[in-house]
Structures are given as structure tokens and as C-alpha cells.
Design an enzyme around this catalytic site. Structure first.
Site, mmCIF file in Angstrom:
data_model
loop_
_atom_site.group_PDB
_atom_site.id
_atom_site.type_symbol
_atom_site.label_atom_id
_atom_site.label_comp_id
_atom_site.label_asym_id
_atom_site.label_seq_id
_atom_site.Cartn_x
_atom_site.Cartn_y
_atom_site.Cartn_z
ATOM 1 N N CYS A 28 -33.888 -8.937 14.252
ATOM 2 C CA CYS A 28 -35.047 -9.595 13.647
ATOM 3 C C CYS A 28 -36.357 -8.913 13.998
ATOM 4 O O CYS A 28 -37.313 -8.958 13.236
ATOM 5 C CB CYS A 28 -35.103 -11.045 14.084
ATOM 6 S SG CYS A 28 -35.106 -11.218 15.875
ATOM 7 N N GLU A 70 -35.897 -19.870 14.367
ATOM 8 C CA GLU A 70 -36.146 -18.468 14.724
ATOM 9 C C GLU A 70 -35.629 -17.651 13.550
ATOM 10 O O GLU A 70 -34.432 -17.417 13.426
ATOM 11 C CB GLU A 70 -35.413 -18.103 16.025
ATOM 12 C CG GLU A 70 -35.730 -19.016 17.208
ATOM 13 C CD GLU A 70 -37.143 -18.835 17.755
ATOM 14 O OE1 GLU A 70 -37.746 -17.778 17.514
ATOM 15 O OE2 GLU A 70 -37.656 -19.762 18.399
HETATM 16 P P1 NAD Z 1 -27.634 -17.053 8.504
HETATM 17 O O1 NAD Z 1 -28.790 -17.896 8.177
HETATM 18 O O2 NAD Z 1 -26.746 -16.620 7.412
HETATM 19 O O3 NAD Z 1 -26.680 -17.789 9.575
HETATM 20 C C1 NAD Z 1 -27.173 -18.318 10.786
HETATM 21 C C2 NAD Z 1 -26.244 -19.439 11.259
HETATM 22 O O4 NAD Z 1 -26.263 -20.501 10.310
HETATM 23 C C3 NAD Z 1 -24.785 -19.021 11.389
HETATM 24 O O5 NAD Z 1 -24.254 -19.647 12.530
HETATM 25 C C4 NAD Z 1 -24.149 -19.548 10.122
HETATM 26 O O6 NAD Z 1 -22.786 -19.841 10.257
HETATM 27 C C5 NAD Z 1 -24.933 -20.817 9.894
HETATM 28 N N1 NAD Z 1 -24.967 -21.242 8.500
HETATM 29 C C6 NAD Z 1 -24.861 -20.462 7.387
HETATM 30 N N2 NAD Z 1 -24.979 -21.218 6.276
HETATM 31 C C7 NAD Z 1 -25.137 -22.490 6.695
HETATM 32 C C8 NAD Z 1 -25.311 -23.733 6.018
HETATM 33 N N3 NAD Z 1 -25.321 -23.806 4.689
HETATM 34 N N4 NAD Z 1 -25.471 -24.842 6.765
HETATM 35 C C9 NAD Z 1 -25.466 -24.781 8.106
HETATM 36 N N5 NAD Z 1 -25.312 -23.638 8.803
HETATM 37 C C10 NAD Z 1 -25.147 -22.507 8.100
HETATM 38 O O7 NAD Z 1 -28.248 -15.820 9.291
HETATM 39 P P2 NAD Z 1 -27.523 -14.532 9.830
HETATM 40 O O8 NAD Z 1 -27.135 -13.681 8.679
HETATM 41 O O9 NAD Z 1 -26.480 -14.912 10.824
HETATM 42 O O10 NAD Z 1 -28.688 -13.827 10.648
HETATM 43 C C11 NAD Z 1 -29.567 -12.904 10.087
HETATM 44 C C12 NAD Z 1 -30.940 -13.483 9.994
HETATM 45 O O11 NAD Z 1 -31.313 -14.050 11.245
HETATM 46 C C13 NAD Z 1 -31.994 -12.437 9.686
HETATM 47 O O12 NAD Z 1 -32.890 -12.926 8.749
HETATM 48 C C14 NAD Z 1 -32.682 -12.239 11.040
HETATM 49 O O13 NAD Z 1 -33.993 -11.764 10.942
HETATM 50 C C15 NAD Z 1 -32.604 -13.603 11.614
HETATM 51 N N6 NAD Z 1 -32.704 -13.550 13.069
HETATM 52 C C16 NAD Z 1 -33.826 -14.055 13.652
HETATM 53 C C17 NAD Z 1 -33.963 -13.983 15.027
HETATM 54 C C18 NAD Z 1 -35.178 -14.523 15.709
HETATM 55 O O14 NAD Z 1 -35.177 -14.641 16.933
HETATM 56 N N7 NAD Z 1 -36.244 -14.847 15.006
HETATM 57 C C19 NAD Z 1 -32.952 -13.410 15.793
HETATM 58 C C20 NAD Z 1 -31.823 -12.924 15.161
HETATM 59 C C21 NAD Z 1 -31.702 -12.994 13.785
#
Ligand code: NAD
Length: 487
Positions: A254, A216
Site C-alpha cells: 500500500c 487501512e
Molecule cells: P480486499 O479488499 O480484496 O480484501 C481484504 C480483506 O477483505 C480480505 O481478508 C478479504 O477476504 C476480505 N473481503 C473481500 N471481499 C469481502 C466482502 N465482500 N466482505 C467482507 N470481506 C471481504 O483487499 P486485498 O486485495 O486483500 O488488498 C489489497 C488492497 O489493500 C490494496 O488496495 C492495498 O493498497 C490495500 N492495503 C492497505 C494497507 C494499509 O495499511 N493502508 C496495507 C495493505 C494493503
């Protein structure tokens, strides 16, 4: 927050969950219901703790927190509790005559032990929508919320955890290094909400174990605003746009509107309407009214400030633009025609900056939208049925919503998810149950009749019989069954 990686024994956590899953406990309807009811109690009894955490992490007003997180989650849990029996039951499936005598059914079974990695912007909503689906489907789960919203993560790990069966459901706190460590383990499904960058890491890690994933992700959701017919419609559209942009976690969402596409001759009217709505709904001083969430942290604040500082961008501001770094607040900001090559029009904005791009004709919005990666949502404000028809058929996105925004998120009857680069896999309501289930085919045959021609040795007559059978030549099939054509 420091990653508590050294204190964690993720392998033994996973092993414990596997043991529980193998025991069959999580498959029981009574266990699933007890955990869903426990989540309901958590949401009802810990409302204040959730409000406080969301205020600390994001400055989210309690009414907004209830509207976007607690309320939809209570609705989702109740929906799952009411429908669980039906969702868990098998579906009879008719079989072709050639299979006679036979019956078949689709039986939903849990996938096993699943990993949920979630984002910080809707920390309870996103984590729990997935968790509810995983539990309803009978899985054991590890949930890792985001380190970027630490107060919410700690309520999930320290408070919500006490409501749940810790032999089957665990909340683990930590940042990227904990996430990476979790990805090295073998799961039966990984459900990831976050950025495209980390989405790629998740998918690559899952490929090693052939683990199915749901991603997502984010992207840029446009709002196409036609010159609506009545002044009421125009005002209402402006109100809904402002709410979907600035009133939804300060657009750190998002499915927030990322930018607007509007016909050149309607742009000045639209800008005035939007300005008026900003003032009437969010007030003149957002620090004083506290109706708009703040930016999550200094990194994201600087990222947004840098977007505004790119050449040609600051000059395009027509409203707002004030930054308050101490309080991590950014005024609701409208920009008209910033450079299309600037970061603000290339990256997902994820903050309260709203570019308005003017077009010669509103129909040009179709090509504009199609020239960009597919969006999670397209919003269109119009009364023109012909334009609606064209946009529905000529563009592709996770969802398309006419004359409103964000409402698709709270309907449990609608699947929520992306297409193309904004992700894949859909959830919410029954779709979440399906996301975490495998529909197993269970077929049963009796011994009464056997089609002698399905076995070698092959001859011309058997070929003819197969051709009749597969082309629904029932006379041929009857003859076969009676054995009249037996060689
Ligand atoms: P992110 O990708 O930085 O982090 C998401 C999760 O992944 C967190 O739990 C983080 O700790 C973990 N993570 C980070 N680096 C990692 C790695 N190297 N290996 C494994 N896990 C890792 O995203 P974010 O900043 O938390 O969220 C923002 C993004 O999420 C935006 O792009 C937004 O559009 C998207 N988003 C999408 C939806 C949807 O339903 N499509 C909903 C909410 C947010």
C-alpha cells in the site's frame, strides 16, 4: 481456496469470545503479557514456516520477509511488552477550579470483541500488527486473514492459533463470503485492511450496528524527484526508489511508490540512474536472482498485463516490460509519460510497473498531487528546503517522507494510517493500543463544597456568577465559594 463457510459456526465462535471477554480474563495484564509472549514465541520458533509460506504465496525472499514482516513484528511485540504497564495505567487530568473539590482520570479500557480483516500482501505483518494492538489493549479478537495468500493464512490459523488462548483469540480462514458473514455479526470494532471497494462494504455493514471502524486502504503514492545536487544523492535516491518499488513485495504494497513526478530536463538522467540500480540490486534476470517477489496470482497478473496493454502505454516503456505468466513474474518496468487517462495512472498499480511523469517545473508536482485523491504516503527526494516546506504545508497525505520511502512503516513511534479516501484510523506501537481502547473519563467529586447557584430558581445574580466562573474570574469564584454573594 473454497470458502469453508458451511463448516463454520461463526455465531458460536463469537459467543465464546464474548463469554471470555465478560469473564474479565483478557483485561488482566498477566493474560495480555502471556499472549504477547506467545506471539513472540510463534515468530521466533516458526520462522521457517513463515518463510516457506511467504515464498509459496508471493515468492518473497526470506531476507525481505524478515526485513518487512518478522523483524518489525518482533520489534512491535517487544515494544508492547516493555510498555504495557505504562499504556494500561490511568492518566490524572486536572479539572477547572469551579469543579473543586474533584479529581479526574482517563482510564483505558478494552473495546470488547473486535474483528480484524486483513489483506494478502503483507500477510503476517498486517495481521499481527493489528492483533498485537488488540491483545495489548485487552480485547478478544477474531482475525480473518486473506484467502489470496492461502499458505500464510493457514500458518496463521493452524500454527499461530496453537500458541494462543483460543477462548479469546481465533483465526478464521475464508474469502469474501466468510468476510460477509462476519460483517453481519455485531462487533465492538472492525479493523479492516484492504481495497477501497471492500472498505465501503465494511463501513456500510458496520453502520447497521453503529460499530466503529478503522479502514487501512490503498491508493496511489507519488514520489516527487527533484534534480538533487550531488551525484551521491542522486544515486542514493535512485537506490531507495528501486528498493521501495520493486524490492518491497514487487510493489504489491500500500505504501509502495506508485509513480514518479520529475522535472522534464532531469528525467533522462533519472531514468538512467534507475535502470542502473535495477540491474545492480535485482540483477539482470529476476527469475534467476529471486530478489524480487512474484505477482500473487493469475488474476492480478492479468490485471497488470491489461494495464500495460492499454493504448499508448506499451509505447511508453523505457525499461523492462517482459512478462512471464508461468512464473507470475513481471520485469521491473519503467514507463515515461504514459497517458494520464490510462488505467496505470488512474488505478492503484500494486505491481512492478513504474510510470515516470514529466513536469515543466518540479513545483508543478504540488498541483499534480492535489488533483488526485489523497495518498497514504508522498515521497519527496530533494535538497531544496523551500520545496519541502511547500509540500508539507500545501499537500495532504497519511505521511510525507523526505529522501526515503517505506521507513515510516517500521517506526513504532510513528502513527501509521491514511487520510481521506485512503482510510482512517492510525496504528503501530502505542497508537495500536489506543486504536483498540476506549479512554474512559472517570471523575470524582467530594461533598465538601457545593455551588448553590448551579441550581434553579434562576436570577440575574446567578447569571453573573456563571459568567465569572466560566471566564476564569477567580475573585468571583472565591466570592462564590465563600458564599458572600449569595442572594
Ligand atoms: P480486499 O479488499 O480484496 O480484501 C481484504 C480483506 O477483505 C480480505 O481478508 C478479504 O477476504 C476480505 N473481503 C473481500 N471481499 C469481502 C466482502 N465482500 N466482505 C467482507 N470481506 C471481504 O483487499 P486485498 O486485495 O486483500 O488488498 C489489497 C488492497 O489493500 C490494496 O488496495 C492495498 O493498497 C490495500 N492495503 C492497505 C494497507 C494499509 O495499511 N493502508 C496495507 C495493505 C494493503
Amino acid at each position: 481456496m473454497e470458502d469453508p463457510i458451511h463448516e463454520l459456526d461463526l455465531e458460536s465462535d463469537l459467543e465464546e469470545l464474548r463469554k471470555t471477554f465478560k469473564s474479565g480474563k483478557t483485561k488482566e495484564e498477566s493474560w495480555r503479557k502471556s499472549q504477547l509472549k506467545a506471539l513472540l514465541s510463534f515468530l521466533e520458533e516458526q520462522e521457517d514456516a513463515i518463510f516457506n509460506a511467504l515464498m509459496q504465496d508471493l515468492g518473497k525472499h526470506p531476507v525481505e520477509a524478515y526485513r518487512d514482516e518478522i523483524g518489525p513484528l518482533i520489534k512491535t511485540v517487544n515494544h508492547a511488552l516493555q510498555n504495557l504497564k505504562k499504556w494500561m495505567s490511568s492518566k490524572k487530568i486536572p479539572l477547572p477550579v469551579v469543579a473543586f473539590p474533584a479529581t479526574a482520570a482517563l482510564v483505558p479500557e478494552p473495546l470488547g470483541v473486535v474483528l480484524v480483516l486483513s489483506s494478502w500482501n503483507v500477510p503476517f505483518g498486517i495481521s499481527l500488527e493489528a492483533l498485537i494492538g488488540a491483545i495489548a489493549a485487552g480485547n478478544a479478537v477474531i482475525l480473518k486473514p486473506s484467502e489470496v495468500s492461502p499458505s500464510s493464512s493457514s500458518v496463521l490459523a493452524d500454527v499461530m492459533q496453537t500458541y494462543l488462548d483460543s477462548e479469546a483469540i481465533k483465526v478464521i480462514q475464508g474469502g469474501p463470503s466468510v468476510g460477509e458473514k462476519l460483517l453481519q455479526l455485531k462487533w465492538d470494532k472492525i479493523f479492516f485492511t484492504g481495497s477501497k471497494r471492500v472498505g465501503r462494504i465494511v463501513m456500510a455493514a458496520a453502520a447497521n450496528n453503529l460499530t466503529p471502524v478503522a479502514l487501512e486502504l490503498g491508493g496511489k503514492c507519488p514520489a516527487i524527484v527533484d534534480s538533487l545536487s550531488s551525484s551521491w544523492d542522486k544515486k542514493m535516491a535512485a537506490k531507495r526508489i528501486i528498493s521501495a518499488k520493486f524490492g518491497t513485495c514487487a510493489a504489491q504494497a500500500c505504501i509502495a511508490i506508485d509513480y514518479i513526478l520529475v522535472q522534464k530536463n532531469f528525467a533522462p538522467t533519472l531514468v538512467e540512474l534507475l535502470k542502473a540500480e535495477i540491474l545492480s540490486t535485482l540483477g539482470e534476470d529476476i527469475k534467476e536472482t529471486n530478489f524480487m517477489a512474484r505477482i500473487v496470482n493469475k488474476n492480478h497478473f492479468s490485471r497488470l498485463r491489461n494495464l500495460l496493454r492499454e493504448p499508448g502505454v506499451e509505447e511508453s516503456i523505457v525499461h523492462g516490460g517482459k512478462l512471464d505468466e508461468d512464473n507470475l513474474l513481471i520485469e521491473p518496468t519503467l514507463l515515461v509519460d504514459p497517458p494520464l487517462k490510462a488505467g496505470i495512472m488512474v488505478e492503484e498499480i500494486f505491481g512492478p510497473l513504474l510510470p515516470i511523469i514529466t513536469l515543466e517545473k518540479i513545483e508543478d508536482s504540488i498541483d499534480f498531487t492535489n488533483a488526485n485523491p489523497r495518498a497514504l504516503a508522498i515521497y519527496v527526494f530533494t535538497n531544496d528546503k523551500k520545496l519541502m516546506k511547500r509540500l508539507t504545508s500545501e499537500t495532504s497525505s497519511g505521511s510525507i517522507v523526505y529522501n526515503d520511502a517505506i521507513i515510516q512503516y517500521i517506526a513504532e513511534t510513528l502513527p501509521f494510517g491514511g487520510v481521506g479516501e485512503c482510510g482512517f484510523g492510525r496504528y503501530h506501537g502505542k497508537f495500536s493500543f489506543d486504536m483498540f481502547s476506549h479512554e474512559k473519563t472517570v471523575a470524582y467529586r467530594g461533598y465538601l463544597v457545593d455551588f448553590w447557584f448551579r441550581y434553579p430558581p434562576w436570577n440575574e445574580q446567578k447569571m453573573w456568577l456563571f459568567k465569572s466562573a466560566y471566564r476564569f474570574n477567580y475573585l468571583g469564584v472565591v466570592l462564590i465559594m465563600l458564599g458572600l454573594k449569595k442572594s
